[in-house]
Design an enzyme around this catalytic site. Structure first.
Site, mmCIF file in Angstrom:
data_model
loop_
_atom_site.group_PDB
_atom_site.id
_atom_site.type_symbol
_atom_site.label_atom_id
_atom_site.label_comp_id
_atom_site.label_asym_id
_atom_site.label_seq_id
_atom_site.Cartn_x
_atom_site.Cartn_y
_atom_site.Cartn_z
ATOM 1 N N ARG A 35 -29.023 62.429 130.482
ATOM 2 C CA ARG A 35 -28.532 61.062 130.735
ATOM 3 C C ARG A 35 -28.923 60.573 132.135
ATOM 4 N NH1 ARG A 35 -22.620 60.783 127.772
ATOM 5 N NH2 ARG A 35 -23.466 60.088 125.801
ATOM 6 N N LYS A 202 -15.700 64.774 110.202
ATOM 7 C CA LYS A 202 -14.888 64.028 109.248
ATOM 8 C C LYS A 202 -15.582 62.802 108.664
ATOM 9 C CE LYS A 202 -10.460 65.266 111.231
ATOM 10 N NZ LYS A 202 -9.320 64.772 112.015
ATOM 11 N N GLY A 355 -23.996 63.086 120.490
ATOM 12 C CA GLY A 355 -24.105 64.144 121.493
ATOM 13 C C GLY A 355 -24.300 65.515 120.871
ATOM 14 N N GLY A 378 -21.231 57.468 120.361
ATOM 15 C CA GLY A 378 -20.370 56.412 119.819
ATOM 16 C C GLY A 378 -21.112 55.090 119.704
HETATM 17 P P1 AMP Z 1 -18.470 64.709 114.801
HETATM 18 O O1 AMP Z 1 -17.874 64.579 116.184
HETATM 19 O O2 AMP Z 1 -17.662 64.069 113.725
HETATM 20 O O3 AMP Z 1 -19.934 64.354 114.751
HETATM 21 O O4 AMP Z 1 -18.386 66.268 114.439
HETATM 22 C C1 AMP Z 1 -19.018 67.278 115.168
HETATM 23 C C2 AMP Z 1 -18.231 68.531 114.941
HETATM 24 O O5 AMP Z 1 -18.171 68.814 113.563
HETATM 25 C C3 AMP Z 1 -18.824 69.759 115.580
HETATM 26 O O6 AMP Z 1 -18.000 70.127 116.660
HETATM 27 C C4 AMP Z 1 -18.795 70.817 114.476
HETATM 28 O O7 AMP Z 1 -18.256 72.040 114.893
HETATM 29 C C5 AMP Z 1 -17.883 70.177 113.448
HETATM 30 N N1 AMP Z 1 -18.166 70.672 112.081
HETATM 31 C C6 AMP Z 1 -19.349 70.679 111.442
HETATM 32 N N2 AMP Z 1 -19.242 71.278 110.245
HETATM 33 C C7 AMP Z 1 -17.961 71.671 110.095
HETATM 34 C C8 AMP Z 1 -17.237 72.354 109.078
HETATM 35 N N3 AMP Z 1 -17.831 72.750 107.967
HETATM 36 N N4 AMP Z 1 -15.929 72.604 109.279
HETATM 37 C C9 AMP Z 1 -15.336 72.200 110.428
HETATM 38 N N5 AMP Z 1 -15.962 71.543 111.428
HETATM 39 C C10 AMP Z 1 -17.263 71.282 111.281
#
Ligand code: AMP
Length: 397
Positions: A35, A202, A355, A378
């Site tokens: 960055r 999620k 990120g 974001g």
């Molecule tokens: P996000 O911030 O929504 O892009 O999510 C990123 C996070 O999703 C990372 O820290 C990963 O560890 C988590 N993640 C990816 N796959 C899984 C999974 N199968 N179960 C739980 N967490 C996950």
């Protein structure tokens, strides 16, 4: 969007809002300076035009009013000096809009740089406070927003500050315009087939992005934790995997919408499963149909990696946001690493956002192979959602 090249800045006092929110280790060393490097073009342009340069950024989330060292931007000033390869030091203020900052700003010579302390040491920053914004504005004749990673937030240095500059005295920096132009170009006029790869924890965090992408892409590939909500909606037993039960219907609607619009929709067919959220435990590669009730899926399995690779084969444009598994733990990182390698090996235009995803690409050694890696998670998600960014709106007003 007006950029630096469209306004007269020679010899003027220029305030550049940057995003220097870089990761540091427990010793305070900067572990990834992407960055900071991304801001160099704008800063150098101002140095060459003999500007007096004031830089400002937030760093993480300190408690306002409490100047804790671990949130200080001092290490950024040092790294900036090294990267710019300039003789003069990058001056560092001990406060944001206090006496020290004002005094150091008043002593700047043409081409000098002063970095203000972490904007979030002041409560006015996140409150989008006018009085604080006005104090920041008093430092300069020209306002430049180059903080793409922060421009989805209505904060004082992004939003309120712009009202103190007329339309010929505010603009976007080079990083900001590059980020926005890239995303707009790809989303408006992609070379097809256009494939979106979406992962992460999620569905809720990316629901709007998925909905908007549905109208633009030819294929959607889903991995990561969010896949389990879709798989459960499909009637699979997913054990203790991450599931958002309140979004099962929404997930089904997305699948139906994809079908209706002819968008091909890909879900994992196997997983790396474990009985607990830990690396120090038994793991198994299992087809989705065989996840035991009390186990959880923590990465995509090898069959899914192959399936996704096949789906990417004919892509001409690929947009990737979100890891395929819990990549922070070595044992569950293979799916994300392989996804990075597979995307890097295509001949498509490849755009990486977020990120975590940028981190995966870096760890996989594929950063040089990608067409574009966005510095803002974001903010890039907001652009994919089709939302307006407050920071950009404020520049236009
Ligand atoms: P996000 O911030 O929504 O892009 O999510 C990123 C996070 O999703 C990372 O820290 C990963 O560890 C988590 N993640 C990816 N796959 C899984 C999974 N199968 N179960 C739980 N967490 C996950």
């Amino acid at each position: 969007m007006k950029t630096l090249k469209d306004i007269e800045i020679d010899g003027k006092r220029v305030f550049i809002r940057c995003d220097f929110n870089v990761p540091k280790d427990e010793f305070g060393n900067i572990t990834d300076d992407r960055r900071i490097r991304a801001a160099l073009n704008t800063i150098r342009y101002c140095i060459d035009r003999e500007c007096k340069i004031i830089l400002a950024s937030h760093y993480e989330r300190p408690e306002p009013g409490k100047y804790e060292d671990k949130y200080s931007l001092k290490p950024v000033a040092k790294r900036l000096h090294t990267l710019l390869k300039i003789k003069n030091e990058v001056f560092m203020a001990n406060d944001v809009v206090g006496e020290d900052a004002k005094e150091k700003a008043s002593k700047l010579q043409p081409g000098d740089i002063l970095l203000l302390e972490n904007l979030r040491y002041e409560a006015g920053e996140t409150n989008n406070d006018d009085t604080f914004a006005e104090k920041l504005a008093e430092f300069a004749d020209i306002y430049v927003n180059d903080a793409f990673g922060a421009c989805h937030r209505k904060h004082a240095s992004i939003y309120a500050i712009t009202k103190y500059f007329d339309k010929d005295s505010k603009c976007a920096g080079f990083l900001m315009s590059k980020e926005v132009n890239f995303f707009s170009k790809v989303l408006e006029n992609p070379v097809r087939p256009f494939v979106a790869v979406v992962g992460g924890s999620k569905v809720s965090g990316k629901l709007q992005a998925l909905t908007n992408l549905m109208n633009k892409v030819d294929k959607i590939i889903i991995g990561g934790g969010m896949a389990f909500t879709f798989l459960k909606a499909h009637g699979h037993e997913v054990g203790n995997s991450l599931v958002e039960d309140d979004l099962l219907e929404e997930a089904n609607n997305i699948i139906l919408k994809a079908k209706k619009q002819g968008v091909k929709f890909y879900l994992p067919v196997d997983v790396v499963a474990a009985p607990e959220f830990s690396e120090n435990t038994t793991v198994k590669f299992l087809p989705i149909q065989e996840i035991p009730k009390d186990w959880m899926g923590l990465d995509i399995g090898p069959a899914t990696t192959r399936l996704f690779r096949e789906a990417l084969n004919d892509a001409q444009t690929i947009m990737w946001n979100g890891p395929m598994g819990v990549y922070e733990m070595d044992r569950y990182s293979k799916g994300s690493m392989a996804m990075s390698n597979n995307i890097a090996q295509t001949h498509a235009t490849t755009i990486v956002g977020g990120g975590d995803t940028a981190d995966v690409v870096q760890r996989a050694g594929d950063a040089e192979e990608m067409t574009f890696i966005s510095t803002g998670g974001g903010a890039s998600l907001k652009l994919i959602e089709g939302a307006k960014l407050p920071g950009l709106e404020a520049l236009e007003n």
